[in-house]
Design a protein around this motif. Structure first.
Motif, PDB file in Angstrom:
ATOM      1  N   GLU A 199       0.822  -1.210   0.000  1.00 40.01           N
ATOM      2  CA  GLU A 199       0.000   0.000   0.000  1.00 40.01           C
ATOM      3  C   GLU A 199       0.854   1.257   0.000  1.00 40.01           C
ATOM      4  N   ALA A 200       1.979   1.213   0.748  1.00 38.18           N
ATOM      5  CA  ALA A 200       2.886   2.360   0.746  1.00 38.18           C
ATOM      6  C   ALA A 200       3.474   2.579  -0.644  1.00 38.18           C
ATOM      7  N   LYS A 201       3.772   1.493  -1.343  1.00 37.45           N
ATOM      8  CA  LYS A 201       4.345   1.605  -2.686  1.00 37.45           C
ATOM      9  C   LYS A 201       3.347   2.239  -3.658  1.00 37.45           C
ATOM     10  N   ILE A 202       2.121   1.738  -3.674  1.00 35.37           N
ATOM     11  CA  ILE A 202       1.168   2.263  -4.650  1.00 35.37           C
ATOM     12  C   ILE A 202       0.698   3.668  -4.288  1.00 35.37           C
ATOM     13  N   ALA A 203       0.808   4.038  -2.999  1.00 44.33           N
ATOM     14  CA  ALA A 203       0.427   5.387  -2.580  1.00 44.33           C
ATOM     15  C   ALA A 203       1.610   6.350  -2.617  1.00 44.33           C
ATOM     16  N   HIS A 204       2.786   5.841  -3.006  1.00 44.94           N
ATOM     17  CA  HIS A 204       4.014   6.636  -3.108  1.00 44.94           C
ATOM     18  C   HIS A 204       4.403   7.259  -1.760  1.00 44.94           C
ATOM     19  N   ARG A 205       4.155   6.508  -0.670  1.00 43.68           N
ATOM     20  CA  ARG A 205       4.618   6.974   0.636  1.00 43.68           C
ATOM     21  C   ARG A 205       6.084   6.631   0.799  1.00 43.68           C
ATOM     22  N   ASP A 206       6.799   7.444   1.589  1.00 43.07           N
ATOM     23  CA  ASP A 206       8.250   7.254   1.671  1.00 43.07           C
ATOM     24  C   ASP A 206       8.690   6.455   2.879  1.00 43.07           C
ATOM     25  N   SER A 207       7.752   5.968   3.699  1.00 46.19           N
ATOM     26  CA  SER A 207       8.157   5.182   4.864  1.00 46.19           C
ATOM     27  C   SER A 207       7.057   4.229   5.306  1.00 46.19           C
ATOM     28  N   VAL A 208       7.460   3.173   5.983  1.00 46.38           N
ATOM     29  CA  VAL A 208       6.558   2.204   6.610  1.00 46.38           C
ATOM     30  C   VAL A 208       7.035   1.991   8.032  1.00 46.38           C
ATOM     31  N   VAL A 209       6.100   2.021   8.967  1.00 49.14           N
ATOM     32  CA  VAL A 209       6.440   1.843  10.375  1.00 49.14           C
ATOM     33  C   VAL A 209       6.270   0.377  10.763  1.00 49.14           C
ATOM     34  N   VAL A 210       7.286  -0.178  11.418  1.00 49.46           N
ATOM     35  CA  VAL A 210       7.261  -1.549  11.937  1.00 49.46           C
ATOM     36  C   VAL A 210       7.344  -1.482  13.446  1.00 49.46           C
ATOM     37  N   TRP A 211       6.471  -2.208  14.119  1.00 49.76           N
ATOM     38  CA  TRP A 211       6.477  -2.198  15.582  1.00 49.76           C
ATOM     39  C   TRP A 211       7.759  -2.800  16.148  1.00 49.76           C
ATOM     40  N   GLY A 212       8.252  -2.193  17.242  1.00 48.92           N
ATOM     41  CA  GLY A 212       9.380  -2.747  17.980  1.00 48.92           C
ATOM     42  C   GLY A 212      10.734  -2.364  17.413  1.00 48.92           C
ATOM     43  N   THR A 213      11.743  -3.014  17.950  1.00 46.60           N
ATOM     44  CA  THR A 213      13.131  -2.706  17.573  1.00 46.60           C
ATOM     45  C   THR A 213      13.587  -3.452  16.328  1.00 46.60           C
ATOM     46  N   GLY A 214      12.861  -4.506  15.966  1.00 49.60           N
ATOM     47  CA  GLY A 214      13.277  -5.323  14.826  1.00 49.60           C
ATOM     48  C   GLY A 214      14.253  -6.418  15.194  1.00 49.60           C
ATOM     49  N   THR A 215      14.645  -6.500  16.468  1.00 41.38           N
ATOM     50  CA  THR A 215      15.651  -7.487  16.881  1.00 41.38           C
ATOM     51  C   THR A 215      15.100  -8.865  17.231  1.00 41.38           C
ATOM     52  N   PRO A 216      13.828  -9.006  17.661  1.00 40.62           N
ATOM     53  CA  PRO A 216      13.333 -10.354  17.981  1.00 40.62           C
ATOM     54  C   PRO A 216      13.450 -11.280  16.781  1.00 40.62           C
ATOM     55  N   ARG A 217      13.713 -12.547  17.057  1.00 39.20           N
ATOM     56  CA  ARG A 217      13.877 -13.537  16.005  1.00 39.20           C
ATOM     57  C   ARG A 217      12.695 -14.497  16.013  1.00 39.20           C
ATOM     58  N   ARG A 218      12.205 -14.827  14.825  1.00 42.63           N
ATOM     59  CA  ARG A 218      11.057 -15.710  14.704  1.00 42.63           C
ATOM     60  C   ARG A 218      11.296 -16.778  13.644  1.00 42.63           C
ATOM     61  N   GLU A 219      10.632 -17.892  13.818  1.00 38.25           N
ATOM     62  CA  GLU A 219      10.667 -19.012  12.883  1.00 38.25           C
ATOM     63  C   GLU A 219       9.364 -19.020  12.087  1.00 38.25           C
ATOM     64  N   PHE A 220       9.457 -19.280  10.780  1.00 33.43           N
ATOM     65  CA  PHE A 220       8.270 -19.309   9.930  1.00 33.43           C
ATOM     66  C   PHE A 220       8.261 -20.578   9.085  1.00 33.43           C
ATOM     67  N   LEU A 221       7.055 -21.086   8.853  1.00 33.75           N
ATOM     68  CA  LEU A 221       6.878 -22.283   8.032  1.00 33.75           C
ATOM     69  C   LEU A 221       5.738 -22.046   7.059  1.00 33.75           C
ATOM     70  N   HIS A 222       5.955 -22.371   5.794  1.00 34.46           N
ATOM     71  CA  HIS A 222       4.896 -22.234   4.799  1.00 34.46           C
ATOM     72  C   HIS A 222       3.796 -23.248   5.097  1.00 34.46           C
ATOM     73  N   VAL A 223       2.542 -22.843   4.941  1.00 30.02           N
ATOM     74  CA  VAL A 223       1.428 -23.704   5.308  1.00 30.02           C
ATOM     75  C   VAL A 223       1.379 -24.971   4.460  1.00 30.02           C
ATOM     76  N   ASP A 224       1.892 -24.934   3.226  1.00 29.90           N
ATOM     77  CA  ASP A 224       1.924 -26.153   2.427  1.00 29.90           C
ATOM     78  C   ASP A 224       2.940 -27.151   2.973  1.00 29.90           C
ATOM     79  N   ASP A 225       4.034 -26.647   3.545  1.00 27.18           N
ATOM     80  CA  ASP A 225       4.970 -27.536   4.230  1.00 27.18           C
ATOM     81  C   ASP A 225       4.326 -28.127   5.479  1.00 27.18           C
TER      82      ASP A 225
END
Length: 326
Positions: A199-225
């Protein structure tokens, strides 16, 4: 009464019910099970209320499923969990108790109860082994949901131990993929970041806010896997003890944000709002038991996110500049 059997379970020709078939996990299970030459059974929520013991038992007596995957659940994000803890606890407990109890009474050959990695203690030692269950306090924001899942898994284990049923439980890590939820009030981090940056790209906004410091680490698995692992375990796994399902890889939220920005082609700034909570610093499952059985994932994180973004763009009207979503 079904007796415990150590031989592989053959799904071919069996009546297999996926409870919760319209959700992200349930729909992935249906796609995967199409390769098993089984008789797939589904029932819409409008016909059977799984929180009703009578509804559930009556439908199961008519359908006579031989194998059951319980993917049905009331789910939501942090906000919904915090706002409706009673509903999350009651509805999820009822679904699990009703299906598992009826499966026992009807002599279902094999049943899989799907839990969640959120059932582990908030400060569990990393990577999290299955033995960490119930060794500490839960994350408060999803405590009600976690307690319901723990109750269901313990019930499946109790039936297995008391009656010899082939009832098993699995604990998936954080999931993403086809049929994911892109509602920003209820979505998890990957679809939320995809939507924000698109949405930021199509609206030509120059920033996106992400919650937190960005340092926490997470594991992700694709639902097909996940679906592939569930079918593998339905065939091969017999222990009443729960087993973890994960990718074995983790990524910092900050790294994930930059990866998604690259995939979406968002070229603005990523701003980390350090006044917002980070959550647990790390959340990685120990999947050594699953690996020892011979299963491992096949979909890499970047490839999986690219596929999800491409699919979402085709179904979302935002690509025409609108912001109403199906």
């Amino acid at each position: 009464m079904t007796s415990m059997d150590e031989s592989p379970y053959d799904l071919r020709g069996k009546r297999v019910w996926v409870a919760g078939h319209r959700g992200m996990v349930g729909s992935a299970l249906l796609r995967r099970l199409e390769d098993e030459n089984c008789d797939l059974q589904t029932v819409p929520r409008s016909e059977v209320d799984l929180t009703s013991q009578a509804d559930t038992a009556n439908w199961m007596r008519k359908a006579r499923p031989e194998a059951v995957f319980i993917a049905a659940a009331r789910v939501g994000g942090i906000s919904a969990n915090a706002r409706y803890p009673a509903e999350f606890l009651v509805e999820n407990v009822l679904i699990l108790v009703n299906v598992i109890k009826a499966a026992s009474e009807l002599g279902v050959e094999k049943l899989m109860c799907l839990g969640s990695s959120c059932i582990y203690p908030k400060h569990a030692e990393q990577p999290i082994r299955e033995e960490a269950l119930l060794t500490g306090s839960l994350e408060p924001t999803n405590e009600a949901y976690a307690i319901a899942k723990i109750a269901g898994m313990k019930l499946a284990s109790a039936y297995a131990e008391e009656y010899g049923h082939r009832f098993i439980s699995v604990m998936p890590t954080n999931l993403y993929g086809r049929n994911d939820n892109f509602d920003l009030d209820h979505s998890h981090v990957i679809p939320a970041l995809i939507r924000k940056m698109h949405e930021a790209k199509i609206a030509h906004r120059d920033s996106v806010v992400v919650w937190g410091t960005g340092t926490p680490r997470r594991e992700f698995l694709h639902v097909d896997d996940l679906a592939d692992a569930c079918v593998f375990l339905m065939k091969q796994y017999e222990s009443p003890k729960p087993i973890n399902i994960g990718s074995g890889e983790e990524i910092a939220i900050g790294e994930l944000a930059f990866l998604i920005a690259d995939i979406v082609d968002f070229r603005g700034h990523i701003v980390f709002d350090t006044l917002k909570p980070d959550g647990a610093p790390r959340k990685l499952l120990d999947c050594s038991r699953l690996r020892a059985l011979g299963w491992s994932p096949s979909i890499g994180l970047r490839a999986g996110i690219e596929e999800l973004y491409d699919r979402w763009k085709k179904t979302s009207r935002s690509v025409q500049g609108r912001h109403d979503y199906p």
